[in-house]
Every structure is written in C-alpha cells, then in structure tokens.
Design a protein around this motif. Structure first.
Motif, PDB file in Angstrom:
ATOM      1  N   ASP A 186       0.706  -1.024   0.138  1.00 15.54           N
ATOM      2  CA  ASP A 186       0.240   0.075   0.053  1.00 15.54           C
ATOM      3  C   ASP A 186       0.898   1.255   0.138  1.00 15.54           C
ATOM      4  O   ASP A 186       0.558   2.391  -0.643  1.00 15.54           O
ATOM      5  N   ALA A 187       1.853   1.139   0.685  1.00 14.78           N
ATOM      6  CA  ALA A 187       2.751   2.247   0.888  1.00 14.78           C
ATOM      7  C   ALA A 187       3.446   2.468  -0.475  1.00 14.78           C
ATOM      8  O   ALA A 187       3.664   3.599  -0.966  1.00 14.78           O
ATOM      9  N   PHE A 188       3.953   1.597  -1.185  1.00 12.09           N
ATOM     10  CA  PHE A 188       4.637   1.588  -2.332  1.00 12.09           C
ATOM     11  C   PHE A 188       3.756   2.153  -3.230  1.00 12.09           C
ATOM     12  O   PHE A 188       4.119   3.015  -4.271  1.00 12.09           O
ATOM     13  N   ALA A 189       2.622   1.716  -3.359  1.00 12.83           N
ATOM     14  CA  ALA A 189       1.587   2.450  -4.304  1.00 12.83           C
ATOM     15  C   ALA A 189       1.550   3.737  -4.453  1.00 12.83           C
ATOM     16  O   ALA A 189       1.496   4.767  -5.120  1.00 12.83           O
ATOM     17  N   ARG A 190       1.470   4.506  -2.915  1.00 12.73           N
ATOM     18  CA  ARG A 190       1.773   5.891  -2.805  1.00 12.73           C
ATOM     19  C   ARG A 190       2.930   6.573  -3.419  1.00 12.73           C
ATOM     20  O   ARG A 190       3.064   7.721  -3.824  1.00 12.73           O
ATOM     21  N   VAL A 191       3.969   5.947  -2.989  1.00 12.48           N
ATOM     22  CA  VAL A 191       5.512   6.386  -3.076  1.00 12.48           C
ATOM     23  C   VAL A 191       5.462   6.608  -5.076  1.00 12.48           C
ATOM     24  O   VAL A 191       5.932   7.360  -5.241  1.00 12.48           O
ATOM     25  N   HIS A 192       4.805   5.437  -5.467  1.00 14.09           N
ATOM     26  CA  HIS A 192       5.175   5.177  -6.873  1.00 14.09           C
ATOM     27  C   HIS A 192       4.371   6.339  -7.562  1.00 14.09           C
ATOM     28  O   HIS A 192       4.849   6.750  -9.096  1.00 14.09           O
ATOM     29  N   ARG A 193       3.494   6.866  -7.035  1.00 15.42           N
ATOM     30  CA  ARG A 193       2.675   8.141  -7.670  1.00 15.42           C
ATOM     31  C   ARG A 193       3.576   9.269  -7.928  1.00 15.42           C
ATOM     32  O   ARG A 193       3.483  10.299  -8.457  1.00 15.42           O
ATOM     33  N   THR A 194       4.577   9.304  -7.031  1.00 16.70           N
ATOM     34  CA  THR A 194       5.475  10.637  -7.012  1.00 16.70           C
ATOM     35  C   THR A 194       7.002  10.297  -7.613  1.00 16.70           C
ATOM     36  O   THR A 194       7.555  11.043  -8.004  1.00 16.70           O
ATOM     37  N   VAL A 195       7.329   8.922  -7.370  1.00 12.58           N
ATOM     38  CA  VAL A 195       8.727   8.568  -7.681  1.00 12.58           C
ATOM     39  C   VAL A 195       8.609   7.386  -8.404  1.00 12.58           C
ATOM     40  O   VAL A 195       8.191   6.241  -8.126  1.00 12.58           O
ATOM     41  N   ASP A 196       9.382   7.396  -9.654  1.00 14.54           N
ATOM     42  CA  ASP A 196       9.507   6.058 -10.459  1.00 14.54           C
ATOM     43  C   ASP A 196      10.405   5.236  -9.709  1.00 14.54           C
ATOM     44  O   ASP A 196      11.740   5.488  -9.671  1.00 14.54           O
TER      45      ASP A 196
END
Length: 389
Positions: free
Chosen positions: A226-236
């Motif tokens: 879930d956290a990775f999905a949030r991070v991926h919106r901002t950083v590749d």
C-alpha cells in the motif's frame, strides 16, 4: 561437550530459527563439540539422518494447521526419553516451548542434564494466525504453558532485551539473557557490482525498495505494498520482494490491483546459503521491515550490515535495533501513509541515506556472528558448571 538441540524448525524449513540453528550447529562442530539435532520428520515415520558429522533424529510429525510446510511432532514422550538415553548429552538446548521441547526438558531433568531454552517468538505472532473466537482461549493457555516451561529450564535466552523484558512480564524468572542472533558481516558487507544482479532479476535502473523474508500475513507486507503504491505516484521506483510463503499469491494480487505488476519483482524463495542473497541487499536503495512482531529480525541485521538505509515498523524489538534518525527510520506500525512518507523522505535526501548507511554498518558490527555464537558456547559451559555445583 555433547550438545542436543531440539527445534521445530530445521532445514529444509525456511525460517529465522532454522537459519540460526544451522549456523549455531556449524559453529559448535568447528569448535570440536558433538552435536545432535532432534527435529520433526515430514511424515509419520521417525528416522535418523547422518550429515557431515551431524546426527539428526527426525521425529514423527503431522503438517502444521497454521503454517504450510511446517510439521508438528506427535506422541514424542517415549521417543525423546530414548533419544536422551542414547545420546547422553552434557546439555540440551531447545528453541521453542512446544510439546517435543517439553518432553526433552523433562527427560533431561530426569537424567540430571541442564536445559537451555531460546525464545524466538511472542504470543502476538501466534495470535496473528488464530481465529478471533479462539484467540483469547488459546493465548491464555499458551501463556501459562510458556511460563511453566521456561521456569523449569536452567537458562533462557532471547535475541533482544525487548523479548527478555516481555518474558519477565509474563512471569518467566531469571536467569534470562539477551543473546543476539548475529550477522555474517563479511558476507553481507561485501560490495559487489549490482549490474549482474539487476540483469539476473530483470530489475530496472530505478531506486529499489527491498523486503526480504517470509511472505506471511503476520509480516504486514500488505502495508508495504500500500505504501509503495503511494510512493510510486511521485517517484519512479521498483519494489523487490524476496522470499516465499503462504501469502505470496495474495501479495501478487494486491500489486496487480494497483496496476503495478511491472513495477514489482517477486523472486520467490531464495535459500539462505544462495550466492544471490547478499547481492540482493546491495542492489537495494532502501530496505523496509513492515512487521511489528519481530523478536530481533535477522534480515534487518543483514540489511544494516550491507549498509542499506532501513525503514522499520516502530513495534516489537525493532526500535531496539533501529534508532530513529540515527541508523534508520521508524514508521508508525500498520500505517501505509506514514511508511510512504518515510520512504519518500529517504528517496529525496541522498545525504540522509548516506548518513544512515554509515551508522547502519556500525550497528551491525556489534552483532558480529562469531562473537554472538561464542556467547552460546559460553552459556552452555557456565550452565553446566552452575548446575553441577
């Protein structure tokens, strides 16, 4: 010394306990001691194995109802008594408080042999696998069993001060010692080229966020996804999950639900002795331990030895190992939003990553494997002397 080690988890099982028992066994054999292992068979037939100077008594067992691939010994009372009589050990070392270990301890006491017991999990870990209606009943019984068993042993160890204090809070009496699992510094700190690892596992030239360990519900890997999905919106970036377990397919489905299957790699099981294991830490930019029930966390120790910036749950024994802002970052256990914020902070701050990396290596050095294993040998000797007087 002749040492009899009893454990529910031993190879081919994959777990921190199995790794710890194997490392301890190899250390003791190299020091010239005789070691005998008592562990579950994978069938209803008991048998004896001989491997490289090691004798392994495999005790009849049935599949565990809560952990796939693990087995629980049954009807072991007479068999453990016979094993004690045949082996005639100087000391018994058990790695759990379950039935086989209790029978070994009873037989050892009958024959005047001291028992050391190592605790590797808390009741919270077991509770994570129990249905809600049964949880308070089973945990109440287990608590009484825990305390009674450990108080009949001549020495008790746990891998962290956190767990030592936990055992004392349950009513377990001294002597209890905190003895680290230890980490092979040379193996995990070796800096190798990451290009071969990236090619072997198809990893992109992007920041890698790593989790390594069992893929089980209790490890809270869903929080990391879930956290990775949030991070991926901002950083590749790319998520690398290394390990096998009952929850692997569910985790893959969770990743697919976010549409991130191409941004994540699930390697499946990689054995502890694999040459690929250490390089997978080196390829990572950040290591995440989302579980809040760790009694120390061998893989977090390995990540520290590899100099990886660590983000860990503020729960269990992890805050004892990770000092927030010093050698890693703690996040609010169970909060994917807080975990995402911590990961983003690290991804955007190379100076912070470098500072945490340097402190991580210094922390790991305090848990050097050979020194940690030596403490167990010392404990055996002092326990034998104390009981014999």
């Amino acid at each position: 010394m002749k040492i009899l080690i009893g454990t529910l988890s031993y190879k081919p099982n994959v777990s921190g306990v199995a790794v710890e028992v194997e490392l301890l066994t190899q250390f003791l054999l190299k020091k010239g001691h005789q070691v005998v292992i008592v562990a579950p068979s994978r069938s209803l037939r008991s048998h004896i194995e001989h491997q490289d100077g090691l004798t392994i008594y495999r005790v009849r067992a049935i599949p565990s109802p809560i952990r796939r691939g693990f087995y629980l010994p049954i009807f072991t009372g007479r068999l453990t008594e016979r094993i004690l009589q045949e082996v005639q050990p100087d000391i018994v070392h058990v790695h759990d408080p379950m039935a086989m270990s209790r029978y070994l301890q009873q037989s050892a006491t009958k024959h005047g042999v001291p028992t050391v017991a190592s605790n590797h999990f808390t009741l919270d870990y077991i509770g994570a696998y129990l249905p809600g209606i049964l949880r308070p009943i089973v945990l109440g019984w287990l608590r009484r069993m825990y305390v009674g068993f450990y108080n009949r042993c001549q020495a008790v160890t746990a891998p962290s001060v956190t767990v030592v204090n936990y055992l004392r809070s349950l009513g377990v009496r001294d002597p209890i010692e905190a003895l680290s699992n230890g980490v092979d510094i040379d193996r995990f700190s070796a800096h190798t080229s990451t290009e071969q690892t990236r090619r072997s596992y198809g990893l992109p030239q992007q920041p890698i966020i790593l989790y390594l360990g069992r893929m089980e519900k209790a490890k809270s890997i869903n929080v990391l996804i879930d956290a990775f999905a949030r991070v991926h919106r901002t950083v590749d970036c790319h998520l690398l999950l290394v390990g096998g377990g009952d929850n692997l397919q569910d985790l893959a489905a969770q990743i697919a639900k976010y549409g991130l299957s191409k941004s994540a790699t699930l390697t499946g099981l990689i054995p502890y002795n694999s040459v690929d294991l250490a390089p997978l830490y080196q390829v990572a930019d950040i290591y995440v331990m989302p579980s809040s029930i760790e009694t120390q966390s061998i893989t977090t120790l390995e990540a520290l030895a590899a100099g990886r910036p660590v983000v860990a749950a503020n729960g269990g024994a992890l805050p004892e190992l990770i000092k927030n802002g010093v050698n890693g970052i703690l996040f609010r256990a169970g909060s994917s939003a807080d975990l995402a914020d911590r990961i983003l902070t690290l991804l955007h701050d190379s100076t912070l990553r470098s500072r945490l990396s340097g402190a991580a290596v210094k922390t790991a050095a305090k848990h050097e494997l050979q020194k940690s294993l030596q403490l167990f040998e010392d404990l055996y000797e002092t326990t034998i002397r104390r009981v014999s007087h």
